[in-house]
Design a protein around this motif. Structure first.
Motif, PDB file in Angstrom:
ATOM      1  N   VAL A 102      -6.630   3.329   1.250  1.00 56.79           N
ATOM      2  CA  VAL A 102      -6.093   4.139   0.313  1.00 56.79           C
ATOM      3  C   VAL A 102      -5.566   3.202  -0.763  1.00 56.79           C
ATOM      4  O   VAL A 102      -5.879   3.591  -1.927  1.00 56.79           O
ATOM      5  CB  VAL A 102      -4.881   5.023   0.871  1.00 56.79           C
ATOM      6  N   ALA A 103      -4.952   2.012  -0.855  1.00 55.06           N
ATOM      7  CA  ALA A 103      -4.621   1.414  -1.832  1.00 55.06           C
ATOM      8  C   ALA A 103      -5.577   0.709  -2.628  1.00 55.06           C
ATOM      9  O   ALA A 103      -5.428   0.938  -3.835  1.00 55.06           O
ATOM     10  CB  ALA A 103      -3.678   0.209  -1.128  1.00 55.06           C
ATOM     11  N   ASN A 104      -6.671   0.471  -1.835  1.00 56.56           N
ATOM     12  CA  ASN A 104      -7.913  -0.005  -2.724  1.00 56.56           C
ATOM     13  C   ASN A 104      -8.292   1.201  -3.553  1.00 56.56           C
ATOM     14  O   ASN A 104      -8.639   0.807  -4.661  1.00 56.56           O
ATOM     15  CB  ASN A 104      -8.840  -0.443  -1.629  1.00 56.56           C
TER      16      ASN A 104
ATOM     17  N   TYR B 161       2.189  10.118   1.458  1.00 57.97           N
ATOM     18  CA  TYR B 161       2.387   9.927   2.694  1.00 57.97           C
ATOM     19  C   TYR B 161       3.520  10.893   3.230  1.00 57.97           C
ATOM     20  O   TYR B 161       3.460  11.495   4.359  1.00 57.97           O
ATOM     21  CB  TYR B 161       2.464   8.671   3.341  1.00 57.97           C
TER      22      TYR B 161
ATOM     23  N   ASP C  30       5.398  10.430  -3.193  1.00 60.74           N
ATOM     24  CA  ASP C  30       4.824   9.737  -1.929  1.00 60.74           C
ATOM     25  C   ASP C  30       4.017  10.630  -1.237  1.00 60.74           C
ATOM     26  O   ASP C  30       4.270  11.678  -0.604  1.00 60.74           O
ATOM     27  CB  ASP C  30       6.055   9.047  -0.973  1.00 60.74           C
TER      28      ASP C  30
ATOM     29  N   GLU D 112      -6.608   3.792  -4.617  1.00 58.23           N
ATOM     30  CA  GLU D 112      -5.960   4.111  -5.928  1.00 58.23           C
ATOM     31  C   GLU D 112      -5.916   3.149  -6.754  1.00 58.23           C
ATOM     32  O   GLU D 112      -5.485   3.243  -8.323  1.00 58.23           O
ATOM     33  CB  GLU D 112      -4.314   4.278  -5.156  1.00 58.23           C
ATOM     34  N   ALA D 113      -6.000   1.993  -6.289  1.00 55.22           N
ATOM     35  CA  ALA D 113      -6.092   0.700  -7.313  1.00 55.22           C
ATOM     36  C   ALA D 113      -7.222   0.721  -8.669  1.00 55.22           C
ATOM     37  O   ALA D 113      -6.997   0.182  -9.469  1.00 55.22           O
ATOM     38  CB  ALA D 113      -6.016  -0.592  -6.818  1.00 55.22           C
TER      39      ALA D 113
ATOM     40  N   TRP E 200      -8.785   3.857  -9.161  1.00 52.70           N
ATOM     41  CA  TRP E 200      -9.110   5.244  -9.200  1.00 52.70           C
ATOM     42  C   TRP E 200     -10.237   5.782 -10.297  1.00 52.70           C
ATOM     43  O   TRP E 200     -11.065   6.488  -9.773  1.00 52.70           O
ATOM     44  CB  TRP E 200      -7.957   6.217  -9.195  1.00 52.70           C
TER      45      TRP E 200
ATOM     46  N   ALA F 209      -5.344   9.054   3.839  1.00 50.58           N
ATOM     47  CA  ALA F 209      -4.027   9.074   4.030  1.00 50.58           C
ATOM     48  C   ALA F 209      -3.471  10.005   5.019  1.00 50.58           C
ATOM     49  O   ALA F 209      -2.591   9.797   5.729  1.00 50.58           O
ATOM     50  CB  ALA F 209      -3.362   9.573   2.788  1.00 50.58           C
TER      51      ALA F 209
ATOM     52  N   ARG G  13      -4.136   2.679   5.423  1.00 50.98           N
ATOM     53  CA  ARG G  13      -3.327   2.342   4.379  1.00 50.98           C
ATOM     54  C   ARG G  13      -3.837   1.453   3.255  1.00 50.98           C
ATOM     55  O   ARG G  13      -3.727   1.491   2.035  1.00 50.98           O
ATOM     56  CB  ARG G  13      -1.871   1.954   4.795  1.00 50.98           C
ATOM     57  N   ARG G  14      -4.472   0.342   3.752  1.00 49.90           N
ATOM     58  CA  ARG G  14      -5.146  -0.660   2.870  1.00 49.90           C
ATOM     59  C   ARG G  14      -6.336   0.012   2.088  1.00 49.90           C
ATOM     60  O   ARG G  14      -6.592  -0.142   0.835  1.00 49.90           O
ATOM     61  CB  ARG G  14      -5.513  -1.840   3.626  1.00 49.90           C
TER      62      ARG G  14
ATOM     63  N   ARG H 107      -9.172  10.303  -0.495  1.00 46.25           N
ATOM     64  CA  ARG H 107      -7.965   9.909  -0.794  1.00 46.25           C
ATOM     65  C   ARG H 107      -6.982  10.748   0.168  1.00 46.25           C
ATOM     66  O   ARG H 107      -6.331  10.298   1.116  1.00 46.25           O
ATOM     67  CB  ARG H 107      -7.305   9.959  -2.158  1.00 46.25           C
TER      68      ARG H 107
END
Length: 434
Positions: free
Chosen positions: A365-367, A76, A74, A369-370, A372, A392, A362-363, A388
């Motif tokens: 970062v998720a975008n 974070y 993780d 990573e999805a 990448w 984060a 957080r959204r 990134r």
């Protein structure tokens, strides 16, 4: 025998004086540290040399951006654990020079030197920008904005999503979509400004045009949006044309200090004032005050840091300054309010939306990573890693109240004292259970 991780863990704990909260895996495959904890992967000896030559945040950042360090588990949780060692050291903690007086610390440093190999400082990653001082001239501000925003519009589309809004969203609920939350934020700004058909709005730091288009489309105002980024301006102009709003929205590449066609009925400044600089902030406030008509409103949406007991000791964050926002500076919200009032504004409302920015980041970062692989292809390996880590770590900083973000609503109140504000501007929600 593969024991680099054991040696590294022991030497770092000796140097820091506290147990390492994360697990370490070294370049020789050895591991050491708390079982089940996030793992700090030290890929090569160069990572050790980076930390030796730049102890603390900048050395870690260089190693991360270059790919010498990685985090497994993780992200974070790992950053939260490491924050106590890097970003939250007590202000009264021993300096490195003082620490080196301790024979055990000197021995630990010598051990790290031996472990790191050839004692030559590695070159910083090419993504690093270093500038002498924070001058905030028109030229240096233009270069700093270009470094941050001219990464490529396709890259920002990955991170920001369809809304293309690069500032804190306003969440009706944590499980809402990012697009809904960003639309709600733009609408909140418009309502605070009291926009009505026929008004003129100046959007300072207009980004990719989302605020300008929302105000023109939903509130019938004419908008001038200004940015220092050529890439943002080109993208925004195309969006404006595609939506058929060219008769109501003008996008300029222009410094706020060069705007000369006031007065405006309202001004929005969303996520732009962080670039102004402490020395220039009163000038910024003076310019916006001059550009507003009497009775006009300013909505200043700005990230704030916590005040320090000794403000003279404040230093700009090394990683942010070198890799993300060159010449960017944060100030406490109280200082911002004071400077706006010194310029002649009457501050009527201050709303903290700190938790909203944590959700937003957080959204983002998720975008990232999805998608990448495409992000790396568009921006480069190092730049994608900068973003990134930056987003984060920033999410955690907002969650832990190390930084905040505030919307300050101010009025250029005329001498008559008639601000034009309603008696009850806020509409608070009912407490839960009622």
């Amino acid at each position: 025998m593969a024991d680099a991780a054991v040696r590294l863990k022991s030497l770092l704990e000796q140097l820091l004086g506290v147990p390492l909260p994360v697990r370490i895996r070294a370049w020789d495959g050895s591991q050491a540290g708390p079982p089940g904890a996030p793992t700090l992967v030290v890929r090569n000896r160069r990572a050790v040399r980076r930390l030796l030559f730049k102890p603390g945040e900048l050395g870690l950042a260089r190693a991360w951006v270059a790919g010498d360090l990685e985090i497994e588990g993780d992200l974070y949780a790992a950053l939260d654990l490491l924050a106590g060692l890097v970003w939250e050291r007590d202000e009264d903690a021993r300096s490195l020079a003082q620490a080196l007086r301790d024979p055990e610390v000197r021995a630990a440093v010598r051990g790290l030197v031996r472990l790191g190999g050839v004692p030559l400082p590695p070159a910083p990653p090419p993504e690093e920008v270093r500038r002498p001082g924070h001058l905030h001239t028109k030229r240096t501000d233009r270069r700093a904005i270009s470094h941050h925003y001219d990464v490529g519009n396709d890259f920002y589309e990955i991170v920001l999503g369809p809304s293309m809004v690069y500032s804190c969203a306003y969440w009706p609920a944590p499980d809402s979509t990012l697009e809904t939350a960003q639309s709600d934020k733009l609408d909140l700004v418009c309502r605070k400004l009291g926009l009505k058909p026929g008004m003129r709005l100046l959007d300072v730091g207009c980004g990719w045009g989302s605020m300008a288009m929302h105000a023109a489309r939903e509130y019938g105002v004419s908008v001038v949006g200004i940015t220092l980024s050529q890439e943002q301006a080109a993208y925004a102009r195309k969006r404006v044309a595609d939506e058929g709003l060219t008769d109501r929205v003008e996008i300029r590449v222009q410094d706020y200090r060069d705007v000369g066609d006031g007065p405006y009925d309202a001004i929005s400044s969303i996520g732009m004032a962080e670039h102004v600089g402490a020395e220039r902030y009163l000038e910024y406030a003076d310019v916006l005050h001059r550009l507003l008509k009497p009775g006009g409103r300013l909505l200043n949406h700005q990230i704030a840091r916590r005040p320090q007991r000794d403000e003279s000791s404040y230093e700009v964050d090394d990683f942010i300054d070198a890799y993300v926002f060159p010449d960017g500076e944060l100030q406490p919200v109280g200082v911002t309010v004071a400077q706006l009032e010194r310029a002649g504004f009457e501050v009527r409302d201050v709303e903290s939306i700190r938790e909203h920015y944590a959700l937003t980041l957080r959204r983002w970062v998720a975008n990232l990573e999805a998608d990448w692989a495409r992000a790396v292809k568009l921006s480069g390996f190092g730049r994608a890693r900068v973003w990134r880590l930056y987003m984060a770590a920033s999410a955690l900083a907002f969650e832990r109240n190390r930084i905040g973000v505030n919307q300050v609503l101010a009025v250029r109140t005329p001498e008559s004292g008639a601000s034009g504000m309603p008696l009850r501007a806020r509409k608070w929600t009912e407490p839960e259970g009622r």
